[in-house]
Design an enzyme around this catalytic site. Sequence first.
Site, PDB file in Angstrom:
ATOM      1  CG  HIS A   1      -3.036   1.114  -2.261  1.00 30.22           C
ATOM      2  ND1 HIS A   1      -1.701   1.008  -2.555  1.00 30.22           N
ATOM      3  CD2 HIS A   1      -3.670   0.295  -3.129  1.00 30.22           C
ATOM      4  CE1 HIS A   1      -1.523   0.148  -3.545  1.00 30.22           C
ATOM      5  NE2 HIS A   1      -2.705  -0.296  -3.926  1.00 30.22           N
TER       6      HIS A   1
ATOM      7  CG  LEU B   1      -1.861  -1.200   1.369  1.00 33.79           C
ATOM      8  CD1 LEU B   1      -2.833  -0.962   2.524  1.00 33.79           C
ATOM      9  CD2 LEU B   1      -2.622  -1.516   0.091  1.00 33.79           C
TER      10      LEU B   1
END
Length: 287
Positions: free
Chosen positions: A35, A31
């Site tokens: 994200h 991530l």
Amino acid sequence: MPAVVRTREELAEARAAAGGSLALVPTMGALHEGHRSLIREARRRADVVAVSVFVNPLQFGPGEDFDRYPRTFDADLRACAEEGAALVFAPGREVMYPTEPQVTVRSGPMGARVEGVTRPGHFDGMLTVVLKLFNLVRPDVAVFGQKDAQQLAMIRRMVLDLNLPVEVVGAPTVREPDGLALSSRNRYLSADERATALALSRALRAGADAARGGPEAIAGAARAVLAEAATAEPPLTLDYLVLVDPATFLEVADAHTGPAVLAAAGRVGATHLIDNLPLDLGAPPER
Ligand code: PAF
């Protein structure tokens, strides 16, 4: 920390306990700020946010980076906690694919266009796992990045064609200050490769700046930047540069007006990079 669930049973229990509306952010982990922005968007859309973390083997072709795809679960969990996700669904392969799948989603003609030309089968595998995630998590809303514009268009189409009871939300691409679109694959790039990779976003920007001249001018401006990058060291090997209808990913005609997406992809070293910019080519001329 969010609750981490790994099995269908744990997920069903957590889903029932959560109550209220639920927004899902499907991810393959690793991530980054992009994200995080999806999780923040999901929080604005529902009472509870679930993030799924699963590197889906079905959407990688032979010779692609499935084995070396970054797996950074502890950092992912911290990011989910910081952004206020309540639930992280991190199934193993045996949970998502307990048996060799016989029945899968076919992405149809749209899945064979643009990105589908160089990655045959990619969109079938992606849609299959997204449908499975929808069935398991049963979200009211699902949030995806505009960075993967064709993926987003295909998911919208699957939801329409299969009458899936979920609202699909697209969130804007997040970029580095110099324009590079955030991607989990950026971490593969050396400093020199990264410098070359910047040509992708510069080309799209040049195309967007030429938008008033219409599709031919857009393509010409973008291609001039990409031609330079093709001779850089290391070079950018272009897979495609297209101006497409955002809903169908069919290339637009020269007289096109209204929304379009300027999309490009290429390889720098062993890294496959994609990027796009949504454009508005204005209203049709008055008759
Ligand atoms: O965009 C991604 O990370 C993946 O394609 C997705 C949507 C999580 C499906 O595996």
